[in-house]
Design an enzyme around this catalytic site. Structure first.
Site, mmCIF file in Angstrom:
data_model
loop_
_atom_site.group_PDB
_atom_site.id
_atom_site.type_symbol
_atom_site.label_atom_id
_atom_site.label_comp_id
_atom_site.label_asym_id
_atom_site.label_seq_id
_atom_site.Cartn_x
_atom_site.Cartn_y
_atom_site.Cartn_z
ATOM 1 N N THR A 133 178.472 9.256 29.299
ATOM 2 C CA THR A 133 178.789 9.686 27.933
ATOM 3 C C THR A 133 177.867 10.844 27.573
ATOM 4 O O THR A 133 176.646 10.676 27.494
ATOM 5 C CB THR A 133 178.593 8.531 26.935
ATOM 6 O OG1 THR A 133 179.464 7.460 27.304
ATOM 7 C CG2 THR A 133 178.927 8.981 25.515
ATOM 8 N N LYS A 178 185.617 10.338 23.638
ATOM 9 C CA LYS A 178 184.565 9.308 23.651
ATOM 10 C C LYS A 178 183.747 9.378 22.353
ATOM 11 O O LYS A 178 183.361 8.332 21.805
ATOM 12 C CB LYS A 178 183.677 9.522 24.883
ATOM 13 C CG LYS A 178 182.590 8.505 25.073
ATOM 14 C CD LYS A 178 183.081 7.115 25.370
ATOM 15 C CE LYS A 178 181.913 6.146 25.526
ATOM 16 N NZ LYS A 178 182.344 4.761 25.418
ATOM 17 N N LYS A 187 172.044 6.971 20.899
ATOM 18 C CA LYS A 187 172.179 8.261 21.603
ATOM 19 C C LYS A 187 173.548 8.878 21.305
ATOM 20 O O LYS A 187 173.655 10.072 21.008
ATOM 21 C CB LYS A 187 171.988 8.001 23.112
ATOM 22 C CG LYS A 187 172.704 8.948 24.058
ATOM 23 C CD LYS A 187 172.669 8.430 25.497
ATOM 24 C CE LYS A 187 173.788 7.520 25.930
ATOM 25 N NZ LYS A 187 175.038 8.049 26.357
HETATM 26 P P1 NAP Z 1 172.118 2.102 32.358
HETATM 27 O O1 NAP Z 1 172.309 0.713 32.813
HETATM 28 O O2 NAP Z 1 170.930 2.424 31.489
HETATM 29 O O3 NAP Z 1 172.098 3.042 33.653
HETATM 30 C C1 NAP Z 1 171.757 4.392 33.558
HETATM 31 C C2 NAP Z 1 171.785 5.020 34.931
HETATM 32 O O4 NAP Z 1 171.306 6.376 34.839
HETATM 33 C C3 NAP Z 1 170.856 4.299 35.938
HETATM 34 O O5 NAP Z 1 171.446 4.373 37.215
HETATM 35 C C4 NAP Z 1 169.592 5.150 35.861
HETATM 36 O O6 NAP Z 1 168.770 5.063 36.997
HETATM 37 C C5 NAP Z 1 170.214 6.530 35.777
HETATM 38 N N1 NAP Z 1 169.285 7.536 35.262
HETATM 39 C C6 NAP Z 1 168.802 7.654 33.994
HETATM 40 N N2 NAP Z 1 167.967 8.723 33.910
HETATM 41 C C7 NAP Z 1 167.923 9.265 35.150
HETATM 42 C C8 NAP Z 1 167.249 10.383 35.694
HETATM 43 N N3 NAP Z 1 166.455 11.155 34.937
HETATM 44 N N4 NAP Z 1 167.429 10.666 37.005
HETATM 45 C C9 NAP Z 1 168.239 9.891 37.764
HETATM 46 N N5 NAP Z 1 168.911 8.821 37.320
HETATM 47 C C10 NAP Z 1 168.754 8.515 36.014
HETATM 48 O O7 NAP Z 1 173.384 2.651 31.545
HETATM 49 P P2 NAP Z 1 174.894 2.157 31.597
HETATM 50 O O8 NAP Z 1 175.067 1.091 30.583
HETATM 51 O O9 NAP Z 1 175.294 1.940 33.008
HETATM 52 O O10 NAP Z 1 175.609 3.453 30.992
HETATM 53 C C11 NAP Z 1 175.851 4.608 31.757
HETATM 54 C C12 NAP Z 1 176.626 5.595 30.888
HETATM 55 O O11 NAP Z 1 177.848 4.991 30.451
HETATM 56 C C13 NAP Z 1 175.895 6.010 29.602
HETATM 57 O O12 NAP Z 1 176.203 7.347 29.305
HETATM 58 C C14 NAP Z 1 176.470 5.073 28.556
HETATM 59 O O13 NAP Z 1 176.407 5.622 27.240
HETATM 60 C C15 NAP Z 1 177.908 4.952 29.036
HETATM 61 N N6 NAP Z 1 178.594 3.716 28.665
HETATM 62 C C16 NAP Z 1 177.965 2.513 28.705
HETATM 63 C C17 NAP Z 1 178.664 1.365 28.357
HETATM 64 C C18 NAP Z 1 178.002 0.000 28.371
HETATM 65 O O14 NAP Z 1 178.600 -0.944 27.854
HETATM 66 N N7 NAP Z 1 176.831 -0.181 28.949
HETATM 67 C C19 NAP Z 1 180.002 1.444 27.970
HETATM 68 C C20 NAP Z 1 180.636 2.684 27.973
HETATM 69 C C21 NAP Z 1 179.923 3.816 28.333
HETATM 70 P P3 NAP Z 1 167.648 3.898 37.070
HETATM 71 O O15 NAP Z 1 168.375 2.671 37.501
HETATM 72 O O16 NAP Z 1 166.666 4.388 38.049
HETATM 73 O O17 NAP Z 1 167.047 3.762 35.690
#
Ligand code: NAP
Length: 293
Positions: free
Chosen positions: A97, A172, A240
């Protein structure tokens, strides 16, 4: 048709999404900054890459599922980045996102390297990701989105074509503004009613009995009632996203007065240490603002 797919970002969403890609028989190479989170993908038959560059080498498509723009830039750039490994003529699908302006900027940047880009953020959280039932909001050249559709449908039940590059991210923004408004509105009304002496169950019965009923309220009600917020979608991510909405609205000249307030409230919840709890922990923010007994 199966493809060689690199998947970078194996967090809450990326891990089940990558597993579903592997299940459809695509040759998968994965990278995550924190390597332990990649281990379940090894069991699913994916190749473990030591860097984004190594994951992207030889891939037809690179899928990114990362926190936001800073993470995407860090994964793409530098000597160990995706762009150091990916061949010209290939495709990057950014499912993170991010603001629409960022998606458009990324696409221009990649065009100069003859790499195609589509923005394809997802509607749905962890459970739909595990079930391959996400709604995928795709922006970019329509023919390219069509070409990617079978791959996208390995992770989702539906692909909504939203328009040119950046419009997937714009969709989104639209849906998450609505989500933020609904969840805060529900929590605010319940908090208001509680201070006015109403019984929680009676308020829920009333809300669920008429035109105001919604599946979202049904899902969030038990969390608010129990004051216990295991994350389906973490509050810090919605904070965010509210920032992206407000920035996008400023660029467009669009009025989002409630969006501005939501940004303050969800940001406050994050600052209070509730960022990893579910978005419905916005109820805790309102409670925190209540007059003290
Ligand atoms: P998450 O669990 O916090 O995972 C974030 C990912 O990004 C992890 O693999 C993290 O690596 C990686 N990352 C963050 N900063 C980084 C950096 N500087 N360099 C390399 N890798 C980095 O988030 P998520 O829930 O999977 O969400 C991912 C995306 O989908 C976001 O944009 C979120 O807004 C969107 N989203 C989430 C949901 C939900 O329900 N969770 C629903 C719809 C959309 P590490 O593991 O090393 O930290």
């Amino acid at each position: 048709m199966t493809m060689k797919v690199a998947f970078v970002g194996l967090g809450t969403m990326g891990q089940p999404m990558a597993k579903n890609v592997a299940k459809k028989g695509h040759a998968l190479s994965v990278f995550n900054r924190t390597p332990e989170k990649a281990m379940p993908l090894k069991e699913a038959g994916a190749a473990m890459a030591a860097s984004p560059k190594e994951a992207a080498k030889g891939a037809d498509v690179v899928i990114l599922m990362l926190t936001g723009p800073e993470a995407v830039d860090q994964v793409l750039d530098g000597p160990q980045g995706v762009l150091a490994g990916l061949d010209a003529g290939k495709t990057i699908v950014d499912m993170s996102t991010v603001p629409p302006s960022y998606s458009r900027h990324l696409s221009e940047r990649l065009k100069s390297r003859s790499i195609a880009a589509i923005d394809a953020p997802v509607y749905g959280s962890k459970k739909p990701a595990e079930e391959g039932a996400l709604v995928i909001l795709a922006g970019g050249p329509q023919a390219k989105v069509k070409e990617m559709e079978p791959l996208l449908l390995s992770m989702g039940k539906k692909v909504v074509y939203c328009g040119a590059t950046g419009q997937g991210s714009m969709m989104k923004m639209f849906i998450n503004l609505l989500l933020g408004v609904m969840v805060e509105g529900f929590a605010e009304a319940l908090n208001f009613g509680k201070l006015g002496g109403l019984d929680m169950d009676a308020m829920l019965e009333t809300a669920f009995s008429g035109a105001m009923n919604s599946p979202m309220f049904q899902v969030k009600a038990p969390l608010i009632k129990e004051n216990n917020y295991p994350a389906a979608f973490p509050l810090k991510h919605l904070a965010k996203d509210c920032k992206f909405v407000v920035d996008t609205a400023f660029e467009l000249g669009a009025p989002v007065p409630v969006g501005q307030v939501l940004l303050q409230l969800y940001r406050l919840g994050w600052a209070k240490g509730w960022g990893d709890q579910d978005i419905s922990a916005i109820a805790r923010v309102l409670e925190h603002l209540n007059p003290k007994a």
